[in-house]
Design a protein around this motif. Structure first.
Motif, mmCIF file in Angstrom:
data_model
loop_
_atom_site.group_PDB
_atom_site.id
_atom_site.type_symbol
_atom_site.label_atom_id
_atom_site.label_comp_id
_atom_site.label_asym_id
_atom_site.label_seq_id
_atom_site.Cartn_x
_atom_site.Cartn_y
_atom_site.Cartn_z
ATOM 1 N N THR A 14 0.638 -1.110 0.005
ATOM 2 C CA THR A 14 -0.020 0.124 0.069
ATOM 3 C C THR A 14 0.939 1.282 0.020
ATOM 4 O OG1 THR A 14 -0.093 -0.081 2.451
ATOM 5 C CG2 THR A 14 -1.728 -0.949 1.280
ATOM 6 N N ARG A 36 0.381 5.079 0.920
ATOM 7 C CA ARG A 36 -0.392 6.211 1.320
ATOM 8 C C ARG A 36 0.398 6.909 2.520
ATOM 9 N NH1 ARG A 36 -5.346 9.108 0.947
ATOM 10 N NH2 ARG A 36 -5.530 10.224 3.028
ATOM 11 N N ALA A 83 -3.056 3.409 -2.649
ATOM 12 C CA ALA A 83 -2.455 3.216 -4.068
ATOM 13 C C ALA A 83 -1.792 1.677 -3.747
ATOM 14 C CB ALA A 83 -1.579 3.911 -4.738
ATOM 15 N N ASN A 100 -13.214 3.773 -4.281
ATOM 16 C CA ASN A 100 -12.961 4.909 -3.326
ATOM 17 C C ASN A 100 -13.509 4.844 -1.893
ATOM 18 O OD1 ASN A 100 -11.684 6.346 -5.372
ATOM 19 N ND2 ASN A 100 -13.514 6.682 -6.222
ATOM 20 N N GLY A 101 -12.818 5.187 -0.910
ATOM 21 C CA GLY A 101 -13.546 5.204 0.359
ATOM 22 C C GLY A 101 -12.681 5.954 1.310
ATOM 23 N N SER A 118 -9.206 0.740 -12.874
ATOM 24 C CA SER A 118 -9.132 1.761 -11.826
ATOM 25 C C SER A 118 -8.169 1.558 -10.923
ATOM 26 C CB SER A 118 -10.477 1.884 -10.950
ATOM 27 O OG SER A 118 -10.691 2.751 -9.950
ATOM 28 N N GLN A 119 -7.234 2.235 -10.437
ATOM 29 C CA GLN A 119 -6.266 2.346 -9.361
ATOM 30 C C GLN A 119 -6.914 2.591 -7.872
ATOM 31 O OE1 GLN A 119 -3.043 4.334 -10.937
ATOM 32 N NE2 GLN A 119 -2.505 2.876 -12.259
ATOM 33 N N ALA A 120 -8.274 2.846 -7.931
ATOM 34 C CA ALA A 120 -8.750 3.128 -6.626
ATOM 35 C C ALA A 120 -9.136 1.971 -5.590
ATOM 36 C CB ALA A 120 -9.985 3.953 -6.898
ATOM 37 N N PHE A 121 -8.388 2.008 -4.561
ATOM 38 C CA PHE A 121 -8.395 0.811 -3.500
ATOM 39 C C PHE A 121 -8.742 1.833 -2.019
ATOM 40 C CE2 PHE A 121 -6.325 -1.371 -6.888
ATOM 41 C CZ PHE A 121 -7.181 -2.484 -6.922
ATOM 42 N N ASN A 122 -9.316 0.897 -1.211
ATOM 43 C CA ASN A 122 -9.540 1.644 0.105
ATOM 44 C C ASN A 122 -9.141 0.634 1.262
ATOM 45 O OD1 ASN A 122 -10.745 3.283 2.076
ATOM 46 N ND2 ASN A 122 -12.500 2.203 1.567
ATOM 47 N N ASN A 148 -10.248 5.567 3.424
ATOM 48 C CA ASN A 148 -8.823 5.579 3.720
ATOM 49 C C ASN A 148 -8.316 5.117 2.200
ATOM 50 O OD1 ASN A 148 -8.639 5.870 6.309
ATOM 51 N ND2 ASN A 148 -9.878 4.086 6.580
ATOM 52 N N PRO A 149 -8.304 5.846 1.175
ATOM 53 C CA PRO A 149 -7.856 5.568 0.020
ATOM 54 C C PRO A 149 -6.128 4.990 -0.110
ATOM 55 C CG PRO A 149 -7.983 8.024 -0.001
ATOM 56 C CD PRO A 149 -8.543 7.289 1.202
#
Length: 173
Positions: free
Chosen positions: A27, A29, A127, A121-122, A105-109, A124-125
Motif C-alpha cells: 500500500t 499512502r 494505491a 474509493n472510500g 481503476s487504481q482506486a482501493f481503500n 482510507n484511499p
C-alpha cells in the motif's frame, strides 16, 4: 544466367501471450499507518498491515484474474471487499504505471475497522504498488483476455519473418 534459391519463405508470424510476472502488493499512502504495508490473505480476505502474516504473491493471468501462488484467486465481492476464492476470480486486473488496477481503476481503500482491502474509493484511499521479489516495480501488464473498455495493449510479442532470394543466393554460369 541460372538462379538457384536455397531458401524461400513468404512469412511466419507468431503471437506469444503469457501471465504477468509474480508480484506482491504494497500500500502507498504517505502519513498513514498503512503506508508501505504489505497485502496478505487473512481469514479468506485480503488485508493490509499484516502483523507477520506472509505477503500475498501472485500473477495476473492472461484472462485478467489475479491468481495467487497457491492456486487461489482474488474475488471482488459486491461490497468491494476482496476475498480469496478457490475457483474463478474477478477480472480484469492489470498493472498500470507500476500500480495494481481493477477494471482500469487504481482506486482501493482500507476498511479502518478490520484492515480489509476494498476495490473502489472510500475514507482510507490507498494505491497498491505492484512489486517484484527483488523490491523493484513490476512492468505494466494488461491481459489480452480482458474485456475492459478503453484502449487495450497486451503483454505480447509478435514476430514477422520474411526471407526472399538475394543476389547472394544466385549463381551465374
Amino acid at each position: 544466367m541460372q538462379f538457384s534459391t536455397s531458401f524461400f519463405a513468404l512469412a511466419l508470424a507468431s503471437l506469444v501471450v503469457a501471465d504477468s510476472e509474480t508480484i506482491g502488493l504494497l500500500t502507498i499512502r504517505s502519513g498513514t499507518q498503512y503506508h508501505l504495508s504489505p497485502i496478505a490473505a487473512k481469514d479468506g480476505k485480503l488485508v493490509a498491515g499484516t502483523d507477520g502474516i506472509n505477503y500475498a504473491e501472485g500473477a495476473i493471468t492472461d484472462a485478467g484474474e489475479f491468481k495467487f501462488t497457491d492456486g487461489t484467486f482474488a474475488k471482488v465481492n459486491s461490497d468491494g471487499s476482496i476475498s480469496v476464492s478457490s475457483s474463478e476470480g474477478s477480472k480484469p486486473f492489470s498493472i498500470k504505471s507500476g500500480y495494481f488496477a481493477y477494471k482500469d481503476s487504481q482506486a482501493f481503500n482500507i476498511d479502518a475497522s478490520n484492515r480489509d482491502l476494498i476495490a473502489g474509493n472510500g475514507a482510507n484511499p490507498v494505491a497498491l504498488r505492484a512489486t517484484l521479489k527483488n523490491g523493484q516495480e513490476a512492468s505494466d501488464f494488461t491481459p489480452s483476455g480482458s474485456s475492459s473498455s478503453g484502449s487495450s495493449s497486451s503483454n505480447s510479442t509478435s514476430c514477422l519473418l520474411y526471407t526472399s532470394p538475394s543476389p547472394r543466393d544466385s549463381t551465374s554460369s
